[in-house]
Structures are given as C-alpha cells and as structure tokens.
Design a protein around this motif. Structure first.
Motif, short mmCIF file in Angstrom:
data_model
loop_
_atom_site.label_atom_id
_atom_site.label_comp_id
_atom_site.label_asym_id
_atom_site.label_seq_id
_atom_site.Cartn_x
_atom_site.Cartn_y
_atom_site.Cartn_z
N UNK A 1 0.86 -1.18 0.00
CA UNK A 1 0.00 0.00 0.00
C UNK A 1 0.90 1.23 0.00
N UNK A 2 0.85 2.00 -1.07
CA UNK A 2 1.74 3.14 -1.21
C UNK A 2 0.93 4.38 -1.54
N UNK A 3 1.28 5.48 -0.92
CA UNK A 3 0.58 6.74 -1.17
C UNK A 3 1.61 7.85 -1.30
N UNK A 4 1.19 8.93 -1.92
CA UNK A 4 2.01 10.14 -1.98
C UNK A 4 1.64 11.03 -0.80
N UNK A 5 2.64 11.49 -0.06
CA UNK A 5 2.37 12.38 1.06
C UNK A 5 3.42 13.49 1.07
N UNK A 6 2.95 14.69 1.32
CA UNK A 6 3.83 15.87 1.36
C UNK A 6 4.73 15.95 0.13
N UNK A 7 4.16 15.55 -1.01
CA UNK A 7 4.93 15.63 -2.25
C UNK A 7 5.92 14.50 -2.43
N UNK A 8 5.98 13.56 -1.48
CA UNK A 8 6.90 12.42 -1.58
C UNK A 8 6.16 11.26 -2.25
N UNK A 9 6.53 10.96 -3.48
CA UNK A 9 5.84 9.94 -4.27
C UNK A 9 6.32 8.54 -3.88
N UNK A 10 5.55 7.51 -4.24
CA UNK A 10 6.01 6.14 -4.01
C UNK A 10 7.36 5.85 -4.66
N UNK A 11 7.63 6.44 -5.83
CA UNK A 11 8.92 6.22 -6.48
C UNK A 11 10.05 6.82 -5.64
N UNK A 12 9.82 7.99 -5.06
CA UNK A 12 10.82 8.61 -4.19
C UNK A 12 11.06 7.76 -2.94
N UNK A 13 9.98 7.23 -2.38
CA UNK A 13 10.10 6.36 -1.21
C UNK A 13 10.88 5.10 -1.57
N UNK A 14 10.59 4.53 -2.74
CA UNK A 14 11.27 3.32 -3.17
C UNK A 14 12.77 3.57 -3.35
N UNK A 15 13.11 4.74 -3.88
CA UNK A 15 14.53 5.05 -4.06
C UNK A 15 15.24 5.12 -2.71
N UNK A 16 14.54 5.63 -1.69
CA UNK A 16 15.12 5.65 -0.34
C UNK A 16 15.38 4.24 0.16
N UNK A 17 14.45 3.32 -0.14
CA UNK A 17 14.66 1.92 0.25
C UNK A 17 15.90 1.35 -0.43
N UNK A 18 16.02 1.62 -1.73
CA UNK A 18 17.17 1.10 -2.48
C UNK A 18 18.47 1.66 -1.91
N UNK A 19 18.49 2.94 -1.59
CA UNK A 19 19.71 3.56 -1.07
C UNK A 19 20.09 2.98 0.29
N UNK A 20 19.08 2.65 1.11
CA UNK A 20 19.38 2.04 2.40
C UNK A 20 19.86 0.60 2.22
#
Length: 247
Positions: A107-126
């Motif tokens: 379940x993915x949502x956009x919040x405060x301008x942070x898109x699911x793609x941006x969140x996913x990139x954070x996962x990849x970087x971690x």
C-alpha cells in the motif's frame, strides 16, 4: 481462462549459475543451478556437494517450508511440491518442483509531495548503500519488516570478510530484498564489486508502471558501501531473509 505463461528455460552452462533458496524461517543456502524451467510450474535441478547443502535440502523436504528463491535477478515466491535426490552415473542432483505464489502488493501513497517512487529510491539507497532515509514518514511496504541498515553489512560479517564469497552472494541477497520490499519490480542492472572493505554498487531498476512515462518509474543508484560499518544486528552471526525476521 488466464493465458498460460510459457516457461523460461535456463540451460546448463559451462559455469553454472547460482540459485539462492529461502525457507519460511529466513534461513538460506546457495546451490549451483544445473537447469531451471520457470513458468506456471517452477522446476529446478540443483547440485549439492557439501554436507551443509544436503542438510538444508533434506530439512526443506521434510518441513516443506520453502518461501522462495532467487536466480540471477529474478525472485520467485513459491510453495514446495516435491524435492527429491537422484544419482545418475555417480552424479548426484536434486530436483525441486514448486508452485508460484503471489507477493502481497504494498500500500503506497504520496504524502507531502513524496511519491512512491521517491520512497522506493530511499529503500534502495538504504539496502544497497546503507544511506538512512531523511523522511521521518519513510515507509517500506512489501513483505519484509523495516530495515535499519543494509543487509549487505551482515552478509559481509557472515562470510568473515571474504571478498570473493561476498561478491558471489551479495547480488542474490540484494535481489531478494529489492523485490520483497517492493522497491522495484524489475532489476535492469545490479553490479556489486567489493575490494577490501569497500563495495562499489551500480543499480538500475524499474517499478510497476503507474505512469505513461516509463522513465518516471526507473530508479538508478550508484555509490560505495562501507563494509567496515557495523550492522545493527551484529550480535547475530547469520543473515536471515524471511518475513519473520525482526530487525
């Protein structure tokens, strides 16, 4: 009736590819892969040459608790149908048959301008570079609990700092996490090259298409992972890959 997906055949190669098998407790082992057919049925022929490999397969057969496996950059969640050992002309091989199971969609949502793609990139970087997220609302989704650091740090500790072994196993382990955390659906490139206590990472992947622009769903990450960093679960001597793992 749903269309039948033709099997993807991986033939025997002079240098056999590897298959990483994972059980429901997150315990894993890697085997030379002699042959595979990946379609509506999953059929693998594996080579087991050590006592540890045979013990893992025997336990997997007895408990029928296969969770899934990784071949190359392909992750399959699966339910074990049959696992048997065969000897032909003195050569031992293990034949595994399984049924694909679906990954739970995140379940993915956009919040405060942070898109699911941006969140996913954070996962990849971690996962790949051990770069902590800056967003306090950082989310994971997928099938695994939240990570506090890169699992590659624990892997490096588990192999005793053996760079050759790390380079052999790291892409398989990373592939498992990248798929099960729903970071990407398809891995287009993944290169992990360790020298000493530094690993050079190059990655490009694609998420499930949600925009007309295909490029909007692609994630690219490159950098250096410091393998000398201490993993948060450094008290454990094993890396577990299952959803039952608590980080």
């Amino acid at each position: 009736m749903a269309p039948v997906r033709p099997p993807k055949i991986l033939p025997t190669a002079p240098r056999s590819p590897l298959a990483l098998l994972v059980n429901q407790r997150g315990e894993w082992a890697v085997f030379p892969l002699l042959k595979a057919s990946l379609g509506t049925s999953l059929d693998l022929t594996l080579k087991a040459s050590t006592a540890e490999q045979r013990a893992y397969l025997n336990q997997l057969r007895q408990r029928a608790d296969l969770q899934g496996f990784v071949i190359g950059t392909d992750t399959q969640l699966a339910r074990l149908n049959e696992l048997k050992m065969q000897v032909d002309n003195g050569v031992e091989s293990w034949h595994l048959s399984a049924q694909p199971t679906d990954r739970q969609p995140p379940t993915e949502i956009t919040y405060n301008g942070t898109t699911p793609v941006m969140q996913a990139k954070s996962r990849v970087q971690l996962l790949l570079l051990n770069t902590p997220p800056t967003d306090s609302l950082f989310g994971w989704g997928g099938n695994l609990p939240a990570q506090s650091d890169s699992p590659l740090l624990t892997l490096f500790q588990q192999v005793g700092g053996n760079v050759t072994e790390f380079n052999r196993l790291a892409p398989l382990v990373a592939t498992w996490f990248l798929h099960l955390t729903a970071a990407v659906e398809q891995i287009l490139m993944l290169k992990i090259t360790a020298r000493g206590k530094q690993a050079r990472i190059e990655f490009r992947g694609r998420r499930k298409r949600i925009y007309d622009n295909k490029a909007a769903n692609e994630i690219s990450v490159s950098g250096t992972l410091n393998l000398a960093a201490t993993a948060a679960d450094s008290g454990n001597d094993r890396l577990l890959l299952g959803p039952l793992r608590r980080w």
